[in-house]
Design an enzyme around this catalytic site. Structure first.
Site, short mmCIF file in Angstrom:
data_model
loop_
_atom_site.label_atom_id
_atom_site.label_comp_id
_atom_site.label_asym_id
_atom_site.label_seq_id
_atom_site.Cartn_x
_atom_site.Cartn_y
_atom_site.Cartn_z
CG HIS A 12 -1.87 1.31 1.16
ND1 HIS A 12 -1.36 2.19 1.96
CD2 HIS A 12 -2.55 1.50 0.51
CE1 HIS A 12 -2.73 2.68 1.95
NE2 HIS A 12 -3.80 2.80 0.92
CD GLU A 39 -2.78 1.91 -3.68
OE1 GLU A 39 -3.63 3.00 -3.43
OE2 GLU A 39 -1.46 2.56 -2.47
CG ASP A 41 -2.53 6.64 -3.42
OD1 ASP A 41 -3.92 6.08 -3.10
OD2 ASP A 41 -1.82 6.79 -2.49
CG HIS A 54 -2.79 9.77 -0.80
ND1 HIS A 54 -3.69 9.95 0.87
CD2 HIS A 54 -3.12 8.14 -0.40
CE1 HIS A 54 -4.49 9.97 0.77
NE2 HIS A 54 -5.01 8.66 0.84
CD GLU A 113 -7.27 5.02 -4.85
OE1 GLU A 113 -6.62 4.54 -3.24
OE2 GLU A 113 -8.33 6.41 -3.98
O1 G3P Z 1 -6.35 1.06 -2.32
C1 G3P Z 1 -7.12 1.12 -1.22
C2 G3P Z 1 -6.84 2.45 -0.46
O2 G3P Z 1 -5.31 2.64 -1.28
C3 G3P Z 1 -7.54 3.77 -0.56
O3 G3P Z 1 -7.28 4.91 0.72
O4 G3P Z 1 -6.50 7.29 0.97
O5 G3P Z 1 -5.08 5.29 1.45
O6 G3P Z 1 -5.67 6.17 -0.37
P1 G3P Z 1 -6.37 5.43 0.63
CA CA Z 2 -4.80 5.09 -1.68
#
Ligand code: G3P
Ligand code: CA
Length: 242
Positions: A12, A39, A41, A54, A113
Site C-alpha cells: 500500500h 498500490e 496514488d 497521495h 488509484e
Molecule cells: O487502495 C485502497 C486505499 O489505498 C484507499 O485509501 O486513502 O490510502 O488511498 P487511501
Molecule cells: Ca490509495
C-alpha cells in the site's frame, strides 16, 4: 506475474511502513519484501503529467506547499518527498507514473488509484505506451470509473469502497466489468464475500498490517490484502507463489 485469484499481497503506497510512501524507494522495498503488486496514488501536474502522490496538497509528504495540480512537473521534480519520513531518505523525489511503469511494469502488478478526475484519461493514454505493465485502475470516484470504462472497453478496473451501501458498490463493480472489488477491511463481512463470489469478483481489502487480522480475513474468504508492511505479512500469512 502472479495470479490475482490466489491470496494476493499489495504493498500500500509501496512498503510505506519501511520507506516514504509513494516513492521509488518504497516500491523497490516492497518488491524486495516479496509483494505481488504495488498500490500507488495518482494526481496530475499542472502541465498534465501523471505523478505519484497521495494527497491533493504537497505539505504532508514533501518540502513543498500548496496544491499538486498548481505545480508543473519540473517544479514537482525538485521537491524532497523523503525527509519527512526519515533523514535516511532525504532527497527522494516524487516519481512520475511513467518511471514506475518503466521500472516495475512487467515485474509486479500495479494498482493505480486515480485521485483526480483529470488524471484518468492521462493515465489511460500513458498505459497504452506500456502494454507489458499489468495495471489495474481503481478509484473512489465511481463517475470517473464509468467514464474510463466508456473510454476503454478493456481497461482492468477495480471499484474502491470505503463505507455505505456495499451492495450498491458491488453491483456497480459488476456493471463496470471490474476485475476486483476493493473494500475497506472493516467493511468486509460474510454476505459481502458471498455476493462477490457469486459475481466472480475477487475481494482485496485495505489496509491490513496485523498478521492476526490478515489471517482472519483470508479465512473469511478475502482474496487479497493491501498492507503498508509486506515484510510482516509475506511468509507468515501469504506464502509467495512458487
Ligand atoms: O487502495 C485502497 C486505499 O489505498 C484507499 O485509501 O486513502 O490510502 O488511498 P487511501
Ligand atoms: Ca490509495
Amino acid at each position: 506475474i502472479t495470479d490475482m485469484h490466489r491470496p494476493f499481497l499489495w504493498a500500500h503506497r509501496g512498503a510505506s511502513c519501511l520507506a516514504p510512501e509513494n516513492t521509488m524507494a518504497a516500491f523497490a522495498t516492497a518488491v524486495e519484501c516479496g509483494a505481488d503488486g504495488l498500490e500507488l496514488d495518482i494526481h496530475l501536474s499542472r502541465d498534465g503529467v501523471p505523478i505519484v502522490i497521495h494527497d491533493e496538497t504537497l505539505d504532508r509528504t514533501t518540502d513543498g506547499h500548496g496544491r499538486v495540480c498548481t505545480r508543473t512537473w519540473p517544479q514537482l521534480q525538485m521537491l524532497d518527498a523523503g525527509s519527512w519520513f526519515s533523514e535516511a531518505f532525504a532527497g527522494e523525489p516524487i516519481p512520475a507514473l511513467e518511471e514506475v511503469l518503466k521500472t516495475f511494469g512487467g515485474r509486479v502488478r500495479l494498482n493505480l488509484e486515480i485521485k483526480a478526475f483529470d488524471a484518468g484519461v492521462a493515465v489511460i493514454e500513458l498505459l497504452q505506451r506500456y502494454p507489458d505493465a499489468e495495471s489495474i485502475v481503481s478509484s473512489f470516484d465511481w463517475r470517473l470509473l464509468e467514464h474510463l470504462r466508456t473510454t476503454d472497453a478493456s481497461l482492468p478496473i477495480a471499484v474502491l469502497f470505503a463505507a455505505g451501501n456495499w451492495r450498491h458498490a458491488v453491483s456497480l463493480a459488476v456493471g463496470l466489468r471490474s476485475v476486483a472489488f476493493h473494500p475497506e477491511a472493516g467493511q468486509v463481512g460474510r454476505s459481502m464475500i458471498t455476493a462477490c463470489r457469486q459475481a466472480q469478483l475477487p475481494v482485496h481489502a485495505w489496509t491490513v498490517d496485523d498478521p492476526v487480522r490478515a489471517k482472519s480475513l483470508l479465512r473469511a474468504g478475502v482474496n487479497g490484502l493491501f498492507t503498508k508492511d509486506p515484510s510482516a505479512l509475506r511468509g507468515v500469512v501469504l506464502p509467495a507463489a512458487s
